[in-house]
Each structure stands twice: as structure tokens, then as C-alpha cells.
Design a protein around this motif. Structure first.
Motif, PDB file in Angstrom:
ATOM      1  N   SER A   1      -6.707  18.331  48.731  1.00  0.00           N
ATOM      2  CA  SER A   1      -6.897  16.905  48.466  1.00  0.00           C
ATOM      3  C   SER A   1      -7.196  16.146  49.750  1.00  0.00           C
ATOM      4  O   SER A   1      -7.848  15.098  49.721  1.00  0.00           O
ATOM      5  CB  SER A   1      -5.655  16.322  47.791  1.00  0.00           C
ATOM      6  OG  SER A   1      -4.512  16.491  48.619  1.00  0.00           O
ATOM      7  N   ALA A   2      -6.712  16.667  50.872  1.00  0.00           N
ATOM      8  CA  ALA A   2      -6.975  16.121  52.210  1.00  0.00           C
ATOM      9  C   ALA A   2      -6.592  17.215  53.196  1.00  0.00           C
ATOM     10  O   ALA A   2      -5.862  18.152  52.839  1.00  0.00           O
ATOM     11  CB  ALA A   2      -6.160  14.848  52.458  1.00  0.00           C
ATOM     12  N   PRO A   3      -7.088  17.148  54.431  1.00  0.00           N
ATOM     13  CA  PRO A   3      -6.790  18.209  55.395  1.00  0.00           C
ATOM     14  C   PRO A   3      -5.288  18.401  55.630  1.00  0.00           C
ATOM     15  O   PRO A   3      -4.535  17.437  55.743  1.00  0.00           O
ATOM     16  CB  PRO A   3      -7.497  17.737  56.669  1.00  0.00           C
ATOM     17  CG  PRO A   3      -8.598  16.856  56.173  1.00  0.00           C
ATOM     18  CD  PRO A   3      -8.040  16.152  54.972  1.00  0.00           C
ATOM     19  N   PHE A   4      -4.861  19.662  55.700  1.00  0.00           N
ATOM     20  CA  PHE A   4      -3.490  20.023  56.020  1.00  0.00           C
ATOM     21  C   PHE A   4      -3.314  20.049  57.541  1.00  0.00           C
ATOM     22  O   PHE A   4      -4.302  20.130  58.286  1.00  0.00           O
ATOM     23  CB  PHE A   4      -3.160  21.405  55.455  1.00  0.00           C
ATOM     24  CG  PHE A   4      -2.646  21.385  54.049  1.00  0.00           C
ATOM     25  CD1 PHE A   4      -1.436  21.989  53.735  1.00  0.00           C
ATOM     26  CD2 PHE A   4      -3.360  20.774  53.024  1.00  0.00           C
ATOM     27  CE1 PHE A   4      -0.946  21.980  52.434  1.00  0.00           C
ATOM     28  CE2 PHE A   4      -2.886  20.763  51.722  1.00  0.00           C
ATOM     29  CZ  PHE A   4      -1.679  21.366  51.430  1.00  0.00           C
ATOM     30  N   PRO A   5      -2.061  19.998  58.042  1.00  0.00           N
ATOM     31  CA  PRO A   5      -1.838  20.176  59.475  1.00  0.00           C
ATOM     32  C   PRO A   5      -2.490  21.465  59.969  1.00  0.00           C
ATOM     33  O   PRO A   5      -2.486  22.489  59.270  1.00  0.00           O
ATOM     34  CB  PRO A   5      -0.309  20.249  59.580  1.00  0.00           C
ATOM     35  CG  PRO A   5       0.177  19.425  58.433  1.00  0.00           C
ATOM     36  CD  PRO A   5      -0.807  19.701  57.319  1.00  0.00           C
ATOM     37  N   GLU A   6      -3.050  21.415  61.152  1.00  0.00           N
ATOM     38  CA  GLU A   6      -3.809  22.538  61.699  1.00  0.00           C
ATOM     39  C   GLU A   6      -2.973  23.810  61.733  1.00  0.00           C
ATOM     40  O   GLU A   6      -1.821  23.810  62.150  1.00  0.00           O
ATOM     41  CB  GLU A   6      -4.292  22.197  63.112  1.00  0.00           C
ATOM     42  CG  GLU A   6      -5.211  23.251  63.706  1.00  0.00           C
ATOM     43  CD  GLU A   6      -5.782  22.842  65.051  1.00  0.00           C
ATOM     44  OE1 GLU A   6      -6.479  23.666  65.667  1.00  0.00           O
ATOM     45  OE2 GLU A   6      -5.515  21.697  65.482  1.00  0.00           O
ATOM     46  N   GLY A   7      -3.583  24.902  61.260  1.00  0.00           N
ATOM     47  CA  GLY A   7      -2.945  26.205  61.321  1.00  0.00           C
ATOM     48  C   GLY A   7      -2.075  26.560  60.136  1.00  0.00           C
ATOM     49  O   GLY A   7      -1.624  27.711  60.022  1.00  0.00           O
ATOM     50  N   GLU A   8      -1.824  25.619  59.206  1.00  0.00           N
ATOM     51  CA  GLU A   8      -0.915  25.910  58.109  1.00  0.00           C
ATOM     52  C   GLU A   8      -1.582  26.647  56.955  1.00  0.00           C
ATOM     53  O   GLU A   8      -0.901  27.336  56.192  1.00  0.00           O
ATOM     54  CB  GLU A   8      -0.272  24.621  57.596  1.00  0.00           C
ATOM     55  CG  GLU A   8       0.733  24.019  58.569  1.00  0.00           C
ATOM     56  CD  GLU A   8       1.584  22.940  57.942  1.00  0.00           C
ATOM     57  OE1 GLU A   8       2.526  22.486  58.616  1.00  0.00           O
ATOM     58  OE2 GLU A   8       1.320  22.533  56.785  1.00  0.00           O
ATOM     59  N   LEU A   9      -2.884  26.511  56.815  1.00  0.00           N
ATOM     60  CA  LEU A   9      -3.616  27.221  55.783  1.00  0.00           C
ATOM     61  C   LEU A   9      -4.736  28.017  56.432  1.00  0.00           C
ATOM     62  O   LEU A   9      -5.431  27.512  57.316  1.00  0.00           O
ATOM     63  CB  LEU A   9      -4.211  26.254  54.752  1.00  0.00           C
ATOM     64  CG  LEU A   9      -3.235  25.472  53.875  1.00  0.00           C
ATOM     65  CD1 LEU A   9      -4.010  24.505  52.987  1.00  0.00           C
ATOM     66  CD2 LEU A   9      -2.374  26.404  53.037  1.00  0.00           C
ATOM     67  N   GLY A  10      -4.930  29.248  55.971  1.00  0.00           N
ATOM     68  CA  GLY A  10      -5.994  30.066  56.535  1.00  0.00           C
ATOM     69  C   GLY A  10      -7.303  29.891  55.795  1.00  0.00           C
ATOM     70  O   GLY A  10      -7.343  29.480  54.630  1.00  0.00           O
ATOM     71  N   GLY A  11      -8.398  30.189  56.476  1.00  0.00           N
ATOM     72  CA  GLY A  11      -9.704  30.112  55.851  1.00  0.00           C
ATOM     73  C   GLY A  11     -10.280  28.706  55.867  1.00  0.00           C
ATOM     74  O   GLY A  11      -9.770  27.787  56.509  1.00  0.00           O
ATOM     75  N   GLU A  12     -11.370  28.523  55.112  1.00  0.00           N
ATOM     76  CA  GLU A  12     -12.057  27.240  55.057  1.00  0.00           C
ATOM     77  C   GLU A  12     -11.304  26.270  54.158  1.00  0.00           C
ATOM     78  O   GLU A  12     -10.784  26.655  53.100  1.00  0.00           O
ATOM     79  CB  GLU A  12     -13.474  27.448  54.514  1.00  0.00           C
ATOM     80  CG  GLU A  12     -14.320  26.182  54.462  1.00  0.00           C
ATOM     81  CD  GLU A  12     -15.704  26.438  53.897  1.00  0.00           C
ATOM     82  OE1 GLU A  12     -16.434  25.449  53.674  1.00  0.00           O
ATOM     83  OE2 GLU A  12     -16.048  27.619  53.662  1.00  0.00           O
ATOM     84  N   LEU A  13     -11.216  24.999  54.565  1.00  0.00           N
ATOM     85  CA  LEU A  13     -10.590  23.967  53.754  1.00  0.00           C
ATOM     86  C   LEU A  13     -11.680  23.071  53.175  1.00  0.00           C
ATOM     87  O   LEU A  13     -12.450  22.458  53.907  1.00  0.00           O
ATOM     88  CB  LEU A  13      -9.611  23.131  54.583  1.00  0.00           C
ATOM     89  CG  LEU A  13      -8.492  23.906  55.294  1.00  0.00           C
ATOM     90  CD1 LEU A  13      -7.529  22.934  55.971  1.00  0.00           C
ATOM     91  CD2 LEU A  13      -7.749  24.814  54.320  1.00  0.00           C
ATOM     92  N   ILE A  14     -11.739  22.996  51.848  1.00  0.00           N
ATOM     93  CA  ILE A  14     -12.774  22.240  51.154  1.00  0.00           C
ATOM     94  C   ILE A  14     -12.122  21.026  50.496  1.00  0.00           C
ATOM     95  O   ILE A  14     -11.355  21.167  49.532  1.00  0.00           O
ATOM     96  CB  ILE A  14     -13.462  23.114  50.089  1.00  0.00           C
ATOM     97  CG1 ILE A  14     -14.006  24.406  50.725  1.00  0.00           C
ATOM     98  CG2 ILE A  14     -14.575  22.339  49.403  1.00  0.00           C
ATOM     99  CD1 ILE A  14     -14.385  25.468  49.724  1.00  0.00           C
ATOM    100  N   VAL A  15     -12.377  19.833  51.015  1.00  0.00           N
ATOM    101  CA  VAL A  15     -11.766  18.625  50.466  1.00  0.00           C
ATOM    102  C   VAL A  15     -12.339  18.349  49.080  1.00  0.00           C
ATOM    103  O   VAL A  15     -13.556  18.307  48.892  1.00  0.00           O
ATOM    104  CB  VAL A  15     -11.978  17.428  51.402  1.00  0.00           C
ATOM    105  CG1 VAL A  15     -11.413  16.149  50.776  1.00  0.00           C
ATOM    106  CG2 VAL A  15     -11.325  17.683  52.761  1.00  0.00           C
ATOM    107  N   THR A  16     -11.431  18.184  48.102  1.00  0.00           N
ATOM    108  CA  THR A  16     -11.808  18.060  46.694  1.00  0.00           C
ATOM    109  C   THR A  16     -10.954  16.973  46.041  1.00  0.00           C
ATOM    110  O   THR A  16      -9.769  16.839  46.357  1.00  0.00           O
ATOM    111  CB  THR A  16     -11.569  19.406  45.961  1.00  0.00           C
ATOM    112  OG1 THR A  16     -12.268  20.445  46.658  1.00  0.00           O
ATOM    113  CG2 THR A  16     -12.060  19.351  44.530  1.00  0.00           C
ATOM    114  N   HIS A  17     -11.527  16.215  45.135  1.00  0.00           N
ATOM    115  CA  HIS A  17     -10.765  15.179  44.429  1.00  0.00           C
ATOM    116  C   HIS A  17      -9.613  15.822  43.664  1.00  0.00           C
ATOM    117  O   HIS A  17      -9.753  16.897  43.066  1.00  0.00           O
ATOM    118  CB  HIS A  17     -11.676  14.427  43.460  1.00  0.00           C
ATOM    119  CG  HIS A  17     -11.053  13.180  42.915  1.00  0.00           C
ATOM    120  ND1 HIS A  17     -10.182  13.188  41.848  1.00  0.00           N
ATOM    121  CD2 HIS A  17     -11.163  11.886  43.305  1.00  0.00           C
ATOM    122  CE1 HIS A  17      -9.783  11.956  41.585  1.00  0.00           C
ATOM    123  NE2 HIS A  17     -10.365  11.139  42.458  1.00  0.00           N
TER     124      HIS A  17
END
Length: 287
Positions: free
Chosen positions: A144-160
């Protein structure tokens, strides 16, 4: 000083596990102080201990809250290959038991899904600024919005948000950097979250899963296919999401830095991850 209860569990003389289930973050990998992430390098002592387990002809199954794409690299670091499989293919329990994987090559062989929308909206009523993530298989996460850096692996795709929970999913992560783990424990207990199972992480991090799905249910799925009962399983973990598998396994071990409720559920408490406690536990049976 951590009290290490390495020999609390009573096992028959000569007992040796047929399957070893290992959490990753905080069990195999050491935490980065103050960041909620782990170093992505397996310590030599831990890797060597895991290799001794494999050399003894024992299955090793990684069981983590991570998505599959965040687990295969760790399996490769450990040099994991199933010693009893003709092709050396592993079993991996991913996404807190919602996704079962064979590797290599990575193949999803089982997945549990659920309608997460009611639970997500209930949590966001209490924490309207919380972040929401859904696994985007093989890529990363839709968020829904970017997570703190390093907490999720891979590409982060912002989505409604509405699009995130518009279809059944295997797992949802809800994260509020402004809250605490205790805040989330209290909130989840108050909400009830009917129709959904949940677990709170080390921080204000909430994993939502289908009812009855956990690392234990994932391991039971794997063990049944390998012809192994829970009495012949050794499981090691450090988080609240490890409690079910620790209590399900014939010998369940908590890492020394685990919170009291995890340690209380365990048959034994190993040394902390910073002291390679998983290696010490494995050496009891495969040294």
C-alpha cells in the motif's frame, strides 16, 4: 544471561531426528541491531552443522514467514539438497505455512488462500497509517506504501489497498512503524479477527493467514509425504510464528533471544542466535 535448557526434553537413548525444521531469521541468520532485519549471510558454524545433518541422511526443511523467493537463496547458501530425494530436491515451508515449495527449481506444490479484506480493514480502523503487503510471487510484494528499507525482499510494487485485498491471498503483512509489538498483540486480541489466524512479530508487524494455517500445518503436510511423524521431528525457531511448530515437533527448541511465550512453549532453549545456538542444538544429535 540466557538460561540454556538444552537437555530438558526426554528422548529415548539413541534418538535422532528424521526431519529438522529450521526457521531462518533469528535462528540461522543474526539480527542487525535496531533494524528489524537480519544479515543475509549464514555463519560458517551453522552451515557446517546443517551439512552434518544432511550427511547423516536427515531431511532439512526451512520453515519461515518469508516468501519463497526470499528462502531459496538461503537454501543455496546452506548447500541444502535432500539426501533422500533422487534429484536432491528440497521441501520448503514458506509464508508461515501458507505456501509449500520444492526446490530446485522452485515449484509451488501447495497453497492455502483466504479472503483477507475484513481483517485488514478491521486492523486499519485501529491503525489507519499502517502499511499493507501482499506477496507478488517470484517478484517481491505489492504494498500500500513503501515499507522500511530492508524489511521486505524483492521488488515493492505500490498498489491501491482495495486492489491488494480484492482476491483471495495466502498471506498479508501489516506493519506500523509508529507502533510497538505490544500494541499489536493487544489489538489483535481485542479484535478477535474472526476467520483469520494471526501472529505478531518482533516489531509492530502482523501476519494474517488462513485459519488453521501455520508453520506446523505446513510441516505436517511435508512430513506426511515423507512418511515421518511429528515425534521424529526437531524444530528450532525464535518468533511467535514458531510456537505452533515448536509444540508440534517431537523436540521443539526456542532460540535464547526468543520472547518468554516462545521459550515457554519449547522443550528446550538453545543459546541465542548471536552465539550460533542452532548449531549447538544440531550438534547434540549430529555432532
Amino acid at each position: 544471561m540466557v538460561e540454556v535448557r538444552a537437555q530438558r526434553a526426554s528422548k529415548p537413548e539413541g534418538w535422532q531426528p528424521q526431519l529438522v525444521a529450521l526457521d531462518i531469521d533469528g535462528t540461522l541468520l543474526k539480527w542487525v541491531v535496531g533494524q528489524g532485519t537480519t544479515h543475509e549471510v549464514v555463519p560458517d558454524r551453522v552451515r557446517d552443522a546443517v551439512q552434518r545433518v544432511l550427511a547423516a541422511g536427515c531431511h532439512v526443511v526451512l520453515a519461515s514467514g518469508r516468501a519463497p523467493h526470499g528462502m531459496t537463496a538461503i537454501a543455496d547458501q546452506l548447500g541444502l539438497r535432500d539426501p533422500l530425494d533422487p534429484d536432491g530436491r528440497l521441501w520448503i515451508v514458506a509464508s508461515n505455512g501458507s505456501v509449500i515449495v520444492r526446490h530446485p527449481p522452485m515449484e509451488i506444490v501447495h497453497e492455502e488462500t483466504f479472503d483477507a479484506a475484513p481483517a485488514v480493514h478491521a486492523v486499519l480502523e485501529r491503525h489507519p497509517d499502517a502499511l499493507v503487503a501482499i506477496e507478488e510471487r517470484g517478484v517481491g510484494y505489492r504494498v500500500s506504501a513503501p515499507f522500511p528499507e530492508g524489511e521486505l525482499g524483492g521488488e515493492l510494487i505500490v498498489t491501491h489497498l482495495d486492489d491488494l485485498v480484492s482476491a483471495p491471498v495466502s498471506r498479508v503483512i501489516i506493519r506500523d512503524p509508529q507502533a510497538t509489538a505490544d500494541d499489536f498483540v493487544a489489538m489483535a486480541a481485542q479484535l478477535g479477527l474472526h476467520g483469520t489466524d494471526y501472529v505478531v512479530g518482533w516489531t509492530a508487524w502482523l501476519d494474517l493467514a488462513p485459519v488453521g494455517v501455520s508453520k506446523a500445518s505446513g510441516l505436517a503436510y511435508v512430513a506426511e509425504r515423507l512418511g515421518i511423524g511429528p515425534d521424529d521431528v526437531l524444530a528450532i525457531g525464535d518468533g511467535r510464528n514458531d510456537i505452533e511448530m515448536i509444540t508440534w515437533a517431537g523436540r521443539g527448541v526456542a532460540m535464547g533471544q526468543a520472547v518468554p511465550e516462545v521459550q515457554d512453549a519449547a522443550d528446550a532453549v538453545a543459546a541465542p542466535v548471536d552465539e550460533d545456538g542452532a548449531a549447538t542444538e544440531l550438534d547434540l544429535w549430529f555432532g
